[in-house]
Scaffold this motif. Sequence first.
Motif, PDB file in Angstrom:
ATOM      1  N   GLU A 133       0.628  -1.311   0.466  1.00  0.00           N
ATOM      2  CA  GLU A 133      -0.087  -0.223   0.349  1.00  0.00           C
ATOM      3  C   GLU A 133       0.620   1.204  -0.119  1.00  0.00           C
ATOM      4  OE1 GLU A 133      -4.073   2.291   2.670  1.00  0.00           O
ATOM      5  OE2 GLU A 133      -2.553  -0.350   2.663  1.00  0.00           O
ATOM      6  N   PHE A 134       2.056   1.420   0.744  1.00  0.00           N
ATOM      7  CA  PHE A 134       2.667   2.254   0.869  1.00  0.00           C
ATOM      8  C   PHE A 134       3.722   2.858  -0.413  1.00  0.00           C
ATOM      9  CE2 PHE A 134       7.025   4.031   1.904  1.00  0.00           C
ATOM     10  CZ  PHE A 134       6.838   5.421   2.276  1.00  0.00           C
ATOM     11  N   TYR A 135       4.196   1.635  -0.581  1.00  0.00           N
ATOM     12  CA  TYR A 135       5.286   1.450  -1.626  1.00  0.00           C
ATOM     13  C   TYR A 135       3.743   2.314  -2.896  1.00  0.00           C
ATOM     14  CZ  TYR A 135       9.032   0.302   0.496  1.00  0.00           C
ATOM     15  OH  TYR A 135       9.510  -0.324   2.017  1.00  0.00           O
ATOM     16  N   GLY A 136       2.629   1.326  -3.200  1.00  0.00           N
ATOM     17  CA  GLY A 136       2.027   2.008  -4.121  1.00  0.00           C
ATOM     18  C   GLY A 136       1.482   3.444  -4.804  1.00  0.00           C
ATOM     19  N   LEU A 137       1.177   4.256  -3.011  1.00  0.00           N
ATOM     20  CA  LEU A 137       0.979   5.577  -3.091  1.00  0.00           C
ATOM     21  C   LEU A 137       2.292   6.192  -3.159  1.00  0.00           C
ATOM     22  CD1 LEU A 137      -1.030   5.371   0.423  1.00  0.00           C
ATOM     23  CD2 LEU A 137      -2.453   5.663  -2.344  1.00  0.00           C
ATOM     24  N   ASP A 177      13.521   8.076 -11.748  1.00  0.00           N
ATOM     25  CA  ASP A 177      14.561   7.385 -11.825  1.00  0.00           C
ATOM     26  C   ASP A 177      13.439   6.908  -9.745  1.00  0.00           C
ATOM     27  OD1 ASP A 177      15.042   9.940 -10.483  1.00  0.00           O
ATOM     28  OD2 ASP A 177      17.304   9.751  -9.509  1.00  0.00           O
ATOM     29  N   VAL A 178      12.809   8.527  -9.667  1.00  0.00           N
ATOM     30  CA  VAL A 178      12.255   7.673  -8.493  1.00  0.00           C
ATOM     31  C   VAL A 178      10.826   6.995  -8.048  1.00  0.00           C
ATOM     32  CG1 VAL A 178      10.885   9.285  -6.411  1.00  0.00           C
ATOM     33  CG2 VAL A 178      13.042   9.933  -7.421  1.00  0.00           C
ATOM     34  N   ARG A 179      10.253   7.092  -9.269  1.00  0.00           N
ATOM     35  CA  ARG A 179       8.827   6.228 -10.284  1.00  0.00           C
ATOM     36  C   ARG A 179       9.648   4.754 -10.569  1.00  0.00           C
ATOM     37  NH1 ARG A 179       7.023   7.792 -14.785  1.00  0.00           N
ATOM     38  NH2 ARG A 179       8.103   9.444 -15.476  1.00  0.00           N
ATOM     39  N   ASP A 180      10.586   4.575 -11.147  1.00  0.00           N
ATOM     40  CA  ASP A 180      11.794   3.763 -11.103  1.00  0.00           C
ATOM     41  C   ASP A 180      11.852   2.269  -9.458  1.00  0.00           C
ATOM     42  OD1 ASP A 180      11.627   3.779 -13.662  1.00  0.00           O
ATOM     43  OD2 ASP A 180      13.520   4.048 -14.558  1.00  0.00           O
ATOM     44  N   PHE A 181      12.325   3.462  -8.780  1.00  0.00           N
ATOM     45  CA  PHE A 181      12.666   3.284  -7.920  1.00  0.00           C
ATOM     46  C   PHE A 181      11.485   2.701  -7.036  1.00  0.00           C
ATOM     47  CE2 PHE A 181      13.149   3.812  -3.307  1.00  0.00           C
ATOM     48  CZ  PHE A 181      13.475   2.357  -2.496  1.00  0.00           C
ATOM     49  N   VAL A 187       7.332  -2.283  -4.965  1.00  0.00           N
ATOM     50  CA  VAL A 187       6.611  -2.853  -5.256  1.00  0.00           C
ATOM     51  C   VAL A 187       6.704  -4.308  -5.726  1.00  0.00           C
ATOM     52  CG1 VAL A 187       4.116  -3.446  -6.496  1.00  0.00           C
ATOM     53  CG2 VAL A 187       4.496  -1.097  -5.923  1.00  0.00           C
ATOM     54  N   SER A 188       6.927  -4.735  -6.821  1.00  0.00           N
ATOM     55  CA  SER A 188       7.465  -5.926  -7.708  1.00  0.00           C
ATOM     56  C   SER A 188       8.150  -6.601  -5.505  1.00  0.00           C
ATOM     57  CB  SER A 188       8.390  -6.025  -8.491  1.00  0.00           C
ATOM     58  OG  SER A 188       8.671  -6.823  -9.344  1.00  0.00           O
ATOM     59  N   THR A 226       8.393  -6.718  -2.798  1.00  0.00           N
ATOM     60  CA  THR A 226       7.118  -6.856  -1.887  1.00  0.00           C
ATOM     61  C   THR A 226       6.158  -7.712  -2.490  1.00  0.00           C
ATOM     62  OG1 THR A 226       7.950  -4.708  -1.190  1.00  0.00           O
ATOM     63  CG2 THR A 226       5.801  -5.504   0.037  1.00  0.00           C
ATOM     64  N   THR A 227       5.829  -7.450  -3.134  1.00  0.00           N
ATOM     65  CA  THR A 227       4.920  -8.707  -4.262  1.00  0.00           C
ATOM     66  C   THR A 227       5.056  -9.670  -4.067  1.00  0.00           C
ATOM     67  OG1 THR A 227       3.391  -7.018  -5.557  1.00  0.00           O
ATOM     68  CG2 THR A 227       3.301  -9.629  -5.780  1.00  0.00           C
ATOM     69  N   LYS A 228       6.888 -10.102  -4.078  1.00  0.00           N
ATOM     70  CA  LYS A 228       7.596 -11.398  -4.049  1.00  0.00           C
ATOM     71  C   LYS A 228       7.929 -11.604  -2.661  1.00  0.00           C
ATOM     72  CE  LYS A 228      11.219 -13.293  -4.983  1.00  0.00           C
ATOM     73  NZ  LYS A 228      13.464 -13.687  -5.280  1.00  0.00           N
ATOM     74  N   LEU A 229       7.201 -11.005  -1.163  1.00  0.00           N
ATOM     75  CA  LEU A 229       7.986 -11.221  -0.600  1.00  0.00           C
ATOM     76  C   LEU A 229       5.801 -11.653  -0.096  1.00  0.00           C
ATOM     77  CD1 LEU A 229       8.595 -11.637   2.417  1.00  0.00           C
ATOM     78  CD2 LEU A 229       8.420  -9.297   2.659  1.00  0.00           C
ATOM     79  N   TYR A 230       5.167 -10.866  -0.317  1.00  0.00           N
ATOM     80  CA  TYR A 230       3.565 -10.804   0.242  1.00  0.00           C
ATOM     81  C   TYR A 230       3.390 -12.377   0.178  1.00  0.00           C
ATOM     82  CZ  TYR A 230      -0.883 -10.429   0.723  1.00  0.00           C
ATOM     83  OH  TYR A 230      -2.440 -11.075   0.820  1.00  0.00           O
ATOM     84  N   ASN A 231       2.949 -12.621  -1.170  1.00  0.00           N
ATOM     85  CA  ASN A 231       2.880 -13.838  -2.283  1.00  0.00           C
ATOM     86  C   ASN A 231       3.677 -14.814  -1.400  1.00  0.00           C
ATOM     87  OD1 ASN A 231       0.485 -13.245  -3.649  1.00  0.00           O
ATOM     88  ND2 ASN A 231       1.973 -12.500  -5.429  1.00  0.00           N
ATOM     89  N   GLN A 232       4.872 -14.881  -1.309  1.00  0.00           N
ATOM     90  CA  GLN A 232       5.308 -16.195  -0.367  1.00  0.00           C
ATOM     91  C   GLN A 232       5.559 -16.537   0.683  1.00  0.00           C
ATOM     92  OE1 GLN A 232       9.634 -16.842  -1.681  1.00  0.00           O
ATOM     93  NE2 GLN A 232       9.390 -16.162  -3.560  1.00  0.00           N
ATOM     94  N   SER A 233       4.950 -15.809   1.294  1.00  0.00           N
ATOM     95  CA  SER A 233       4.231 -15.007   2.937  1.00  0.00           C
ATOM     96  C   SER A 233       3.232 -15.816   3.017  1.00  0.00           C
ATOM     97  CB  SER A 233       5.036 -14.140   3.804  1.00  0.00           C
ATOM     98  OG  SER A 233       3.921 -13.178   3.478  1.00  0.00           O
ATOM     99  N   LYS A 234       2.217 -15.748   2.274  1.00  0.00           N
ATOM    100  CA  LYS A 234       0.804 -15.842   2.411  1.00  0.00           C
ATOM    101  C   LYS A 234       1.258 -17.269   1.502  1.00  0.00           C
ATOM    102  CE  LYS A 234      -2.610 -13.543   2.407  1.00  0.00           C
ATOM    103  NZ  LYS A 234      -3.498 -13.144   3.854  1.00  0.00           N
ATOM    104  N   ASP A 235       1.185 -17.799   0.686  1.00  0.00           N
ATOM    105  CA  ASP A 235       1.300 -18.731   0.442  1.00  0.00           C
ATOM    106  C   ASP A 235       1.981 -20.051   1.489  1.00  0.00           C
ATOM    107  OD1 ASP A 235       0.504 -18.359  -2.196  1.00  0.00           O
ATOM    108  OD2 ASP A 235       2.558 -18.422  -3.147  1.00  0.00           O
TER     109      ASP A 235
END
Length: 331
Positions: free
Chosen positions: A103-107, A116-120, A125-126, A128-137
Amino acid sequence: MKIQLNASEIANLWTTYMNNLMYIFSIPYYMKKCEDEEICSIIELTLEISQEIVVNVEEILKQENFPLPLGFTEEDVDLNAPRLYSDQFALIQYNALAENGLEFYGLSLVNSTRVDVRDFFTHCVSLTTKLYNQSKDLLVKRGLANSAPTIPIPEKADFVHQQGFLTGWFGDRRPLNAIEINQLVFNIRGGALAGAKLMSYSQIAKSKDLREFFIRGKEMCDKHIEVFTSLLREDDLPSLTTYESEVTNSTIPPFSDKMMMFFIMTIGAVFISKYGSAIGLCNRRDIGLHFTRLLAETAKYLEDAANIMIKNGWMEQPPQATARKALGENR
């Protein structure tokens, strides 16, 4: 022409750096205590992501000759302190960290202008999505997901025909809708994690004042959870699991009082954001008023937390605008 960092970009880079620096120094404690190989891999991934994010923020800020926040050091963590949390709690905690991070990184992404900041933040987001999905699984695999209850699938699309749809305090209340259930469950789950953290902090804080402050926070979380759970019970919907049993009886602090207070300030800000969203999304008047009242209580607790941080010299000042009026008056 090089574009200067704007206030939104500075705020989000600064906050990202502070939060991830805390994780870099606190996560090794969880790694040292971890015995479950699958959970250990999630904790290790969390550390790797935080380290990469901090390095990337440093690169952007150094290019601007921007002073790096002091944040935290190894002195804020005692890796040899006894186990305070179960491995399961660490998994639950870092899944929640990823949830809040998304949520924070998306905002932060949508509030950034420079490429460069948008790329960062896109990369954040990418990761953190990996961490979220692996931990949720893994949470689902272990039966720890603490998911929302199921409700019947409607037979057809329909429209609201009566003002009673909004009724809350008086008259016959309609059943909760899916959006309201989602908000209640979302905040019960967050409150359960915060309550367990506050309980653990009350065990290990060095000063009596802080122990009492953390106990007050735990009691506040319990009250909020009961308010939300009572609304679910009215419609015979099941309550969610809390996490007090995942905290040991250790009274030896692995974290400094400063780090614990910073974490509470961070998670409290997340609560205010979530409660604010719930106020806008819930149609029943009583639910919106509950969130409004509890948001105000949370804000007061955070104000008291900030005063404790300032009193002890723990609150690092975020970058701020120039006091133009003072410049003129002091000439």
